[in-house]
Write a protein that holds these residues in place. Structure first.
Motif, mmCIF file in Angstrom:
data_model
loop_
_atom_site.group_PDB
_atom_site.id
_atom_site.type_symbol
_atom_site.label_atom_id
_atom_site.label_comp_id
_atom_site.label_asym_id
_atom_site.label_seq_id
_atom_site.Cartn_x
_atom_site.Cartn_y
_atom_site.Cartn_z
ATOM 1 N N LEU A 1 36.369 47.393 83.003
ATOM 2 C CA LEU A 1 37.005 47.579 81.696
ATOM 3 C C LEU A 1 37.540 49.005 81.550
ATOM 4 O O LEU A 1 38.621 49.211 81.001
ATOM 5 N N GLY A 2 36.799 49.967 82.048
ATOM 6 C CA GLY A 2 37.254 51.353 82.010
ATOM 7 C C GLY A 2 38.532 51.533 82.811
ATOM 8 O O GLY A 2 39.470 52.216 82.374
ATOM 9 N N HIS A 3 38.579 50.896 83.968
ATOM 10 C CA HIS A 3 39.769 50.976 84.815
ATOM 11 C C HIS A 3 40.959 50.312 84.118
ATOM 12 O O HIS A 3 42.073 50.857 84.111
ATOM 13 N N ALA A 4 40.731 49.145 83.514
ATOM 14 C CA ALA A 4 41.796 48.440 82.802
ATOM 15 C C ALA A 4 42.306 49.278 81.633
ATOM 16 O O ALA A 4 43.516 49.336 81.385
ATOM 17 N N ASN A 5 41.399 49.915 80.922
ATOM 18 C CA ASN A 5 41.818 50.766 79.801
ATOM 19 C C ASN A 5 42.699 51.915 80.286
ATOM 20 O O ASN A 5 43.682 52.273 79.635
ATOM 21 N N HIS A 6 42.354 52.484 81.423
ATOM 22 C CA HIS A 6 43.156 53.558 82.010
ATOM 23 C C HIS A 6 44.543 53.029 82.389
ATOM 24 O O HIS A 6 45.564 53.687 82.128
ATOM 25 N N GLN A 7 44.573 51.836 82.981
ATOM 26 C CA GLN A 7 45.850 51.230 83.344
ATOM 27 C C GLN A 7 46.709 50.978 82.100
ATOM 28 O O GLN A 7 47.906 51.217 82.119
ATOM 29 N N ALA B 1 52.625 47.403 85.184
ATOM 30 C CA ALA B 1 52.282 46.084 84.651
ATOM 31 C C ALA B 1 52.024 45.100 85.788
ATOM 32 O O ALA B 1 51.071 44.318 85.745
ATOM 33 N N SER B 2 52.852 45.151 86.812
ATOM 34 C CA SER B 2 52.686 44.277 87.967
ATOM 35 C C SER B 2 51.380 44.565 88.698
ATOM 36 O O SER B 2 50.626 43.645 89.047
ATOM 37 N N ASP B 3 51.103 45.833 88.926
ATOM 38 C CA ASP B 3 49.857 46.225 89.589
ATOM 39 C C ASP B 3 48.645 45.759 88.783
ATOM 40 O O ASP B 3 47.669 45.251 89.339
ATOM 41 N N HIS B 4 48.721 45.939 87.477
ATOM 42 C CA HIS B 4 47.615 45.545 86.605
ATOM 43 C C HIS B 4 47.408 44.024 86.657
ATOM 44 O O HIS B 4 46.273 43.550 86.772
#
Length: 50
Positions: free
Chosen positions: A5-11, A31-34
């Motif tokens: 979740l922390g990584h997603a928030n950073h993304q 967006a594609s990488d995420h």
């Protein structure tokens, strides 16, 4: 899960920054990488469940 979740928030923050900066190419790449990373993560969760 908290690390994910922390990584997603950073993304998400990086994506917002790119959008606000008007950098469409970078926003699209982020967006594609995420999306690919989220797909991989969800596949791993589903495989463990099944």
């Amino acid at each position: 899960m908290a690390v994910n979740l922390g990584h997603a928030n950073h993304q998400h923050a990086d994506l917002i920054d790119a959008i606000l900066a008007g950098d469409a190419d970078r926003a699209a790449q982020l967006a594609s990488d995420h999306a690919r990373g989220t797909e991989s993560l969800l596949r791993g969760f589903l495989e463990r469940q099944g």
